[in-house]
Motif scaffolding. Sequence first.
Motif, short mmCIF file in Angstrom:
data_model
loop_
_atom_site.label_atom_id
_atom_site.label_comp_id
_atom_site.label_asym_id
_atom_site.label_seq_id
_atom_site.Cartn_x
_atom_site.Cartn_y
_atom_site.Cartn_z
N ARG A 94 0.95 -1.23 -0.07
CA ARG A 94 -0.01 0.13 0.02
C ARG A 94 0.95 1.29 0.30
NH1 ARG A 94 -3.65 -0.99 4.14
NH2 ARG A 94 -5.46 -1.95 2.75
N PRO A 95 2.04 1.22 0.72
CA PRO A 95 2.72 2.66 0.69
C PRO A 95 3.45 2.90 -0.85
CG PRO A 95 3.17 1.25 2.68
CD PRO A 95 2.40 0.52 1.92
N VAL A 96 3.68 1.88 -1.35
CA VAL A 96 4.37 1.93 -2.40
C VAL A 96 3.62 2.38 -3.63
CG1 VAL A 96 5.84 0.69 -4.35
CG2 VAL A 96 6.02 0.25 -2.03
N VAL A 97 2.26 1.66 -3.67
CA VAL A 97 1.33 2.35 -4.64
C VAL A 97 0.99 3.54 -4.38
CG1 VAL A 97 -0.92 1.62 -5.56
CG2 VAL A 97 0.58 -0.24 -5.02
N SER A 98 0.63 3.89 -3.22
CA SER A 98 -0.09 5.15 -2.79
C SER A 98 1.03 6.27 -3.23
CB SER A 98 -0.35 5.24 -1.25
OG SER A 98 -1.28 4.45 -0.87
N ARG A 99 2.15 6.20 -3.08
CA ARG A 99 3.18 7.02 -3.07
C ARG A 99 3.60 7.24 -4.82
NH1 ARG A 99 9.53 7.12 -1.03
NH2 ARG A 99 10.15 9.14 -1.97
N HIS A 100 3.58 6.08 -5.39
CA HIS A 100 4.40 6.28 -6.66
C HIS A 100 3.16 6.15 -7.82
CE1 HIS A 100 7.94 6.40 -5.03
NE2 HIS A 100 8.15 4.87 -4.75
N LEU A 101 1.92 5.81 -7.48
CA LEU A 101 1.14 5.36 -8.61
C LEU A 101 -0.47 6.14 -8.26
CD1 LEU A 101 1.60 1.61 -8.85
CD2 LEU A 101 2.44 3.34 -10.45
N GLY A 102 0.11 7.45 -7.91
CA GLY A 102 -1.42 8.22 -7.48
C GLY A 102 -1.76 8.96 -8.52
N LEU A 103 -2.21 10.26 -8.18
CA LEU A 103 -3.02 11.36 -9.02
C LEU A 103 -2.07 11.93 -10.12
CD1 LEU A 103 -5.72 12.72 -9.12
CD2 LEU A 103 -4.74 14.41 -7.69
N LEU A 104 -0.89 12.06 -9.61
CA LEU A 104 0.34 12.50 -10.68
C LEU A 104 1.44 11.51 -10.51
CD1 LEU A 104 0.57 16.19 -10.11
CD2 LEU A 104 -0.75 15.29 -12.02
N ARG A 105 2.00 11.25 -11.86
CA ARG A 105 2.94 9.99 -12.00
C ARG A 105 4.30 10.46 -12.66
NH1 ARG A 105 -1.53 5.72 -13.86
NH2 ARG A 105 -2.42 5.48 -11.87
N ASN A 106 5.27 9.99 -12.56
CA ASN A 106 6.53 10.12 -13.37
C ASN A 106 7.21 9.06 -13.51
OD1 ASN A 106 8.91 10.22 -11.56
ND2 ASN A 106 7.83 11.72 -10.45
N GLY A 107 8.01 9.10 -14.37
CA GLY A 107 8.86 7.92 -14.75
C GLY A 107 9.79 7.12 -13.80
N GLY A 108 10.33 8.09 -12.97
CA GLY A 108 11.35 7.75 -11.92
C GLY A 108 10.53 6.88 -10.74
N ALA A 109 9.51 7.62 -10.44
CA ALA A 109 8.65 6.96 -9.33
C ALA A 109 8.04 5.58 -9.91
CB ALA A 109 7.60 7.95 -8.97
N MET A 110 7.57 5.74 -10.87
CA MET A 110 6.94 4.31 -11.34
C MET A 110 8.13 3.24 -11.45
SD MET A 110 3.85 5.39 -14.13
CE MET A 110 5.14 6.60 -14.98
N LEU A 111 9.29 3.65 -12.02
CA LEU A 111 10.29 2.65 -11.81
C LEU A 111 10.61 2.21 -10.37
CD1 LEU A 111 12.88 4.05 -14.64
CD2 LEU A 111 11.69 1.89 -14.65
N ASP A 112 10.44 3.05 -9.65
CA ASP A 112 10.87 2.65 -8.22
C ASP A 112 9.90 1.88 -7.71
OD1 ASP A 112 11.60 2.85 -5.75
OD2 ASP A 112 11.56 5.11 -5.35
N ALA A 113 8.39 2.07 -8.03
CA ALA A 113 7.30 1.01 -7.72
C ALA A 113 7.60 -0.33 -8.33
CB ALA A 113 6.29 1.55 -8.31
N ILE A 114 8.15 -0.44 -9.47
CA ILE A 114 8.37 -1.64 -10.22
C ILE A 114 9.38 -2.45 -9.44
CG2 ILE A 114 9.22 -2.66 -12.53
CD1 ILE A 114 7.67 -0.49 -13.94
N THR A 115 10.69 -1.63 -9.38
CA THR A 115 11.59 -2.49 -8.56
C THR A 115 11.32 -2.71 -7.16
OG1 THR A 115 12.61 -0.22 -8.02
CG2 THR A 115 13.41 -1.34 -10.21
N THR A 116 10.40 -2.27 -6.30
CA THR A 116 10.20 -2.43 -5.15
C THR A 116 8.93 -3.53 -5.16
OG1 THR A 116 10.47 -0.36 -4.50
CG2 THR A 116 9.27 -1.68 -2.78
N LEU A 117 8.23 -3.65 -5.96
CA LEU A 117 7.29 -4.50 -6.15
C LEU A 117 7.47 -5.94 -6.72
CD1 LEU A 117 4.38 -2.09 -7.07
CD2 LEU A 117 4.72 -2.99 -4.93
N LEU A 118 8.34 -5.89 -7.59
CA LEU A 118 8.79 -7.09 -8.41
C LEU A 118 9.32 -8.25 -7.35
CD1 LEU A 118 8.91 -8.59 -11.11
CD2 LEU A 118 10.93 -7.63 -11.64
#
Length: 518
Positions: free
Chosen positions: A418-442
Motif C-alpha cells: 500500500r505505501p508503494v502504490v500510494s506514493r508512486h502510482l497516484g494522481l500525478l505520476r512520473n517515470g522515476g517514481a513508477m520505476l521505483d514502484a516496479i523495482t520494489t514490487l517485483l
Amino acid sequence: MTEVLDRLAGRVAIVGSGLAGLMTALTLAPQPVVLITRAGLGIETSSAWAQGGIAASLGADDNADLHLADTLTAGDGLCDTETAAAILKDAPAAIDALEGFGVRFDRSQDGTLKLGLEAAHCRRRIVHVEGDGSGGAIVRALIRAVRATPSIAVLEGVEVRRLLTTDGRVTGLLCAGRDSAAILSTSRVVLATGGLGGLYDATTNPAGNYGQGIMLAARAGAELADMEFVQFHPTALSSARHPLALISEAVRGEGAVLVNERGERFLADIPGAELAPRDVVARAIGAEIARGGRVFLDARGALGSGFTERFPTIAGFCREAGVDPERQPIPVRPAVHYHMGGVATDLDGRSTVERLWVVGEAAATGLHGANRLASNSLLEAVVMAMRAARDIGGTSAAVAVPVSARGLPVSANLSAVRPVVSRHLGLLRNGGAMLDAITTLLPLVEPNGASADPALVGLAIAVFALLRQESRGAHARTDFPAKLGLAERRKMTLDAILEAARTMASQYPAPRLLAKTA
C-alpha cells in the motif's frame, strides 16, 4: 468444507456478492449456481457504498446517443465505441430487470423516475434509490431476491485463492474457509470481485479490496487491459476516517461549489466548472492541496437547510466528522474510487481464458476508456451481469476433470504494498517514481509470500502506466504532460507484465535516485 463443495461441484461458480455477482446469479435462475463471498452477502462491496445511482437515458429529452457522446468524451479517446454503445443501449432493460427483482427507484408524485445530474452528463439521467443511499438499497433488494431463489447456493466466509485450469480451461477453484481449504470442481466461473482501491491509503472503497479478481484471472493466464487508469474521485470527505467517506458528485449536480481556504472558486473558469470530468476536477483539487491549501465543497447556497433531506447518508458522514453541511463548507480531497482497467472481456463478459467470465469493476470492457463517466459503473455491472448470464446459459457443464493444487497460498497482506502504490502510482505520476514502484514490487511478487498477490496487481498498474508515455484521462504524467494524437488500449498477460517489469528494472539499476530527480 470439502463435503459442502463436493455437493456443489459442477455448478456455475460466481465469486463476489456485489451488484454484478448478485445480478449474474439472479439472471441465471433457475440454473443452479453457487455464489461465493469472502464476507457476508453484499458486505465489503463498493456497490453497497455507492451513492450516485445508475446512469440511464430515460428522460424525454435524452437518448442513448447523447449518453454515448458524454461517455466517449469522458473516456478521453480510449473507449471501445461499439462496446459502449451496446451497454448504454441496454440501460432501460437493466432498470426494468432491477425493478423486477424488487428494487424501487425514486419517483416523483406523478410516477415518473426522478433523474439527477452528475459531472460531464449533458442531461439529467441518474436514477436513485433512497436518495444518496442507492447502492445499499439496490444491494439489499437483490440480496432478498437471492435468499428467496432456491437455485442459488450461497457460501459466505469463503475466499477463493486461486483459479485452477487444465489445458487453458477453467476446471476448479481453490478455496479457503474459516478453518479449512478445499477445491470446488467447476468448469464455469464468473469473477465479480470488485476493484482495487484497497491498494491505496486514500480510498472510498473497502480497504480489503486489492483487485483479487484481476490477480486470480492473471495467474490463470488471462489478458489484462487498461490497468494504468485508476480514477480518483475529487470529493472524498477529508477526515480521519478510513476508508474515506464519499461526497457524491450529485451534491455538485445540485449546485454546490468548490472553494479553497481563501473562498475562491478555483474551477470557475474551467469548462464545466465543478461538473467538469472527474480527472480534471481531482487534479485541480490536488493542486490546491499541494500548494499547502485546503479545499471545501460549499452546499450552503444551493441546498442549505435541505441538505440532510436530499443527502441523508452524506449528512451523517459529515456530522460524524464534526461538520454541519447545512451551515459549514465540507472539507474534501481526492481519493481512489474506481478502476477503469481490469480483466479484458468481450461483450458477453468472456475473458481470454476459456470458461472464465468477468463482470463489474474487475472487468475491462472498454466502456470507460481512460476516465469513467459518473454513474456508468453500476449500469455496466447490471448490463454485463445479464449478458454474461445469458452467455453462460447457452453452455453446459464440461466433463469433470480431476483437479489438484500444490498448496493453499497464504492470506494476502497489503502492508508492504500500500505505501508503494500510494506514493508512486497516484494522481500525478512520473517515470522515476513508477520505476521505483516496479523495482520494489517485483521482488514481492515472485516469492509468492503474503505480499505477492496485491503486489502483482500494483506491479501491473505500474508497468502499464510506465509504458503509456502520455497524459490521458485519469493517467497524468508530469514527465509526459501532453496527450498523444492516437490512443490505443493495451492488453497484456501476467507473463508479459513480468517480462516487461524485469526488463525495466534491469535497465534502470538506481530507480530511487531517478524518483527523487524526475
